[in-house]
Design a protein around this motif. Sequence first.
Motif, mmCIF file in Angstrom:
data_model
loop_
_atom_site.group_PDB
_atom_site.id
_atom_site.type_symbol
_atom_site.label_atom_id
_atom_site.label_comp_id
_atom_site.label_asym_id
_atom_site.label_seq_id
_atom_site.Cartn_x
_atom_site.Cartn_y
_atom_site.Cartn_z
ATOM 1 N N TYR A 10 33.992 45.810 -97.489
ATOM 2 C CA TYR A 10 32.861 45.685 -96.568
ATOM 3 C C TYR A 10 31.749 44.792 -97.117
ATOM 4 C CZ TYR A 10 29.414 47.176 -93.068
ATOM 5 O OH TYR A 10 28.491 47.209 -92.054
ATOM 6 N N ASP A 11 31.403 44.971 -98.375
ATOM 7 C CA ASP A 11 30.344 44.140 -98.944
ATOM 8 C C ASP A 11 30.740 42.673 -98.954
ATOM 9 O OD1 ASP A 11 27.756 43.822 -100.372
ATOM 10 O OD2 ASP A 11 29.058 43.117 -101.979
ATOM 11 N N ILE B 16 30.173 41.113 -95.607
ATOM 12 C CA ILE B 16 28.744 40.821 -95.393
ATOM 13 C C ILE B 16 28.275 39.690 -96.301
ATOM 14 C CG2 ILE B 16 26.396 41.745 -95.535
ATOM 15 C CD1 ILE B 16 27.606 44.544 -95.077
ATOM 16 N N HIS B 17 28.421 39.901 -97.609
ATOM 17 C CA HIS B 17 27.785 39.040 -98.600
ATOM 18 C C HIS B 17 28.447 37.663 -98.693
ATOM 19 C CE1 HIS B 17 26.895 37.609 -102.737
ATOM 20 N NE2 HIS B 17 25.731 38.220 -102.565
ATOM 21 N N ALA C 71 29.656 36.675 -93.831
ATOM 22 C CA ALA C 71 28.722 36.694 -92.707
ATOM 23 C C ALA C 71 27.417 35.969 -93.010
ATOM 24 C CB ALA C 71 28.442 38.134 -92.281
ATOM 25 N N ILE C 72 26.854 36.181 -94.194
ATOM 26 C CA ILE C 72 25.563 35.560 -94.511
ATOM 27 C C ILE C 72 25.637 34.040 -94.426
ATOM 28 C CG2 ILE C 72 23.914 35.133 -96.395
ATOM 29 C CD1 ILE C 72 24.241 38.045 -97.220
ATOM 30 N N ASN D 210 27.865 32.460 -92.661
ATOM 31 C CA ASN D 210 28.440 32.104 -91.361
ATOM 32 C C ASN D 210 29.712 31.262 -91.521
ATOM 33 O OD1 ASN D 210 28.346 32.360 -88.550
ATOM 34 N ND2 ASN D 210 27.380 30.352 -88.307
ATOM 35 N N LEU E 174 31.441 46.794 -88.267
ATOM 36 C CA LEU E 174 31.331 45.343 -88.167
ATOM 37 C C LEU E 174 30.293 44.896 -87.139
ATOM 38 C CD1 LEU E 174 35.096 44.262 -88.351
ATOM 39 C CD2 LEU E 174 33.373 44.077 -90.158
ATOM 40 N N LEU F 265 26.704 43.428 -87.998
ATOM 41 C CA LEU F 265 26.568 42.272 -88.880
ATOM 42 C C LEU F 265 26.226 41.002 -88.111
ATOM 43 C CD1 LEU F 265 29.602 42.849 -91.292
ATOM 44 C CD2 LEU F 265 27.317 43.876 -91.310
ATOM 45 N N LEU G 61 28.762 37.746 -86.905
ATOM 46 C CA LEU G 61 30.148 38.176 -86.742
ATOM 47 C C LEU G 61 30.480 38.414 -85.269
ATOM 48 C CD1 LEU G 61 32.550 38.776 -88.661
ATOM 49 C CD2 LEU G 61 32.018 41.184 -88.370
#
Length: 612
Positions: free
Chosen positions: A388-389, A392-393, A396-397, A399, A428, A431, A434
């Motif tokens: 999961y991290d 995100i990290h 997603a950040i 893109n 999800l 976020l 996403l």
Amino acid sequence: MSFSFKDLDLKAMSVEDLEHLALNLRERIIDVVSKNGGHLSSNLGVVELSIGMHYVFDAKKDPFIFDVSHQSYPHKLLSGKEDIFHTLRQFNGLSGYTKPNEGDYFVAGHSSTSISLAVGACKAIALKNEDRIPIALIGDGALSAGMAYEALNELGDSKFPCVIILNDNEMSISKPIGAISKYLSQAMATQFYQRFKKRVVKMLDVLPEGATYMAKRFEESFKLITPGLFFEELGLEYIGPIDGHNLSEVISALKQAKAMQKPCVIHAQTIKGKGYALAEGKHAKWHGVGAFDVDSGESLKKSDVKKSATEIFSNTLFDLAQKYENIVGVTAAMPSGTGLEKLIETYPNRFWDVAIAEQHAVTSMAAMAKEGFKPFIAIYSTFLQRAYDQVIHDCAIMNLNVVFAMDRAGIVGEDGETHQGVFDVSFLAPLPNLTLLAPRDEAMMQEIMEYAYFHEGPIAFRYPRGSFILDDEFHPCKIEFAKAQWLVKNGSKVAFLGYGQGVGKAWQVLEKLQNDGKNVNLIDLIFAKPLDETLLKELAKISQIWFVFSENAKIGGVGSLLQNFVQTNDLNIKIISFEYQDKFIEHGKTSEVEKSLELDVQSLLNKVKTYF
């Protein structure tokens, strides 16, 4: 000699009797798994190790910790579950994994947690000043995950008494990947090493100082070609490799490890599937099986004429990979389960199995996306939780153009709580950047995968275990960003909004309603995030009661997303979500589990009828 496994006094038994016990355990496991399905070869491979654990340690006192617990069936039989073992993996029956409410020390269904649990248990035992020793049984495949090394690192420093049995069968589910596994499997069988090491220790006690120094250096150099080097450098004692099917060796090694009162790794070499000739060795298909004929090994399940969603994914990705050369892909130790096996074989430089390392799988693909490739990350919904991290990290950040193909979404049946794919929408959807979508059938899967290739930014689509409910009842639409599809349109005040496999379930209920002369609107949302606001506002003018069909947890699910939309736009809409309630879902056949949750077609029909 025939045994009842209940109330056995293993410690009073001879080695010969224990060997007969091993035969009986294997027969019982084969018999039940051939009827109920389950994890076969992994359990057959650890029978002697399990007997040894129960012989040397006290399962009622010492924590028995099984990594993943694919290999816990012998333990279940040896710890008083014989009378209910025939209910294995059945609804309201014995779990196929370890569960504390069944008398086991800890729940397990995901890999590489056992050593961390053992370290925690060690700390608690020390604080309580108790005479107990944790025993962790972990496979060589599970050592590809970083969590195992984080725990080993602390254990080697803390020096708590602990026994780790490394079950080295050169297999996880599929062939294990990576340098650690190769190092273990290629290492010399070190009965010679163990004898040599003991002799060196004796020499060090009697030789003069100069000779002692040389002997010590020679021993350290010798360890460079043995698998014990790695563990001993971490500060753990090492025994092995031993023959994991030789009860005398197993018991002797366990007694020696117990007496050390230090952290100790016992390296046991075993054969996966031991005792059932058809399953012995490197046969991934015998890891998890359905019901089968014991004599022939043939499956008793009637072949499904419909393609599975996984097969559709595999075939479509294969076609896309031929069409677009920048497509790459990854799986975390599940090449056959995710359908990536054929692509890895055909394009070994573009598709990879990185072993049980979901975090690494995601982050490595993020870098490939940055370099201009289009990664498809094939992963079970339940296993994406482990990364999961990284989603995100690392995705997603920034893109990044990463595609998450989430297999086994929804209820997966007999594997139970640890494997139900019911949380991905919930974790999800919050976020930024996403996009979430889901296909309702084969044609839409193909459309969605083509769309995902061209989509800018991270995108995730989910699909079920087994086949789609729908075949070709509705014509597919070309996927456009944040656009839903109106499948059945009339003037009814009631609307069904389906997401993914939920569209098929909604259609089944709708057909029964139509037989009773009742009409509803049917929408395929396609996108859970972002929602099609234009279509939904149009729907709100016609239908003021929305039923949501989606195989996800209700909290944070599709119903929650729709409720937020309704509140934001001040719409007078009543939303009833048929998603899963706030509890973990038990194991059992999917149809039985759904009925227990009142989410089968008849139960849903009865609930809907009250609004007409």
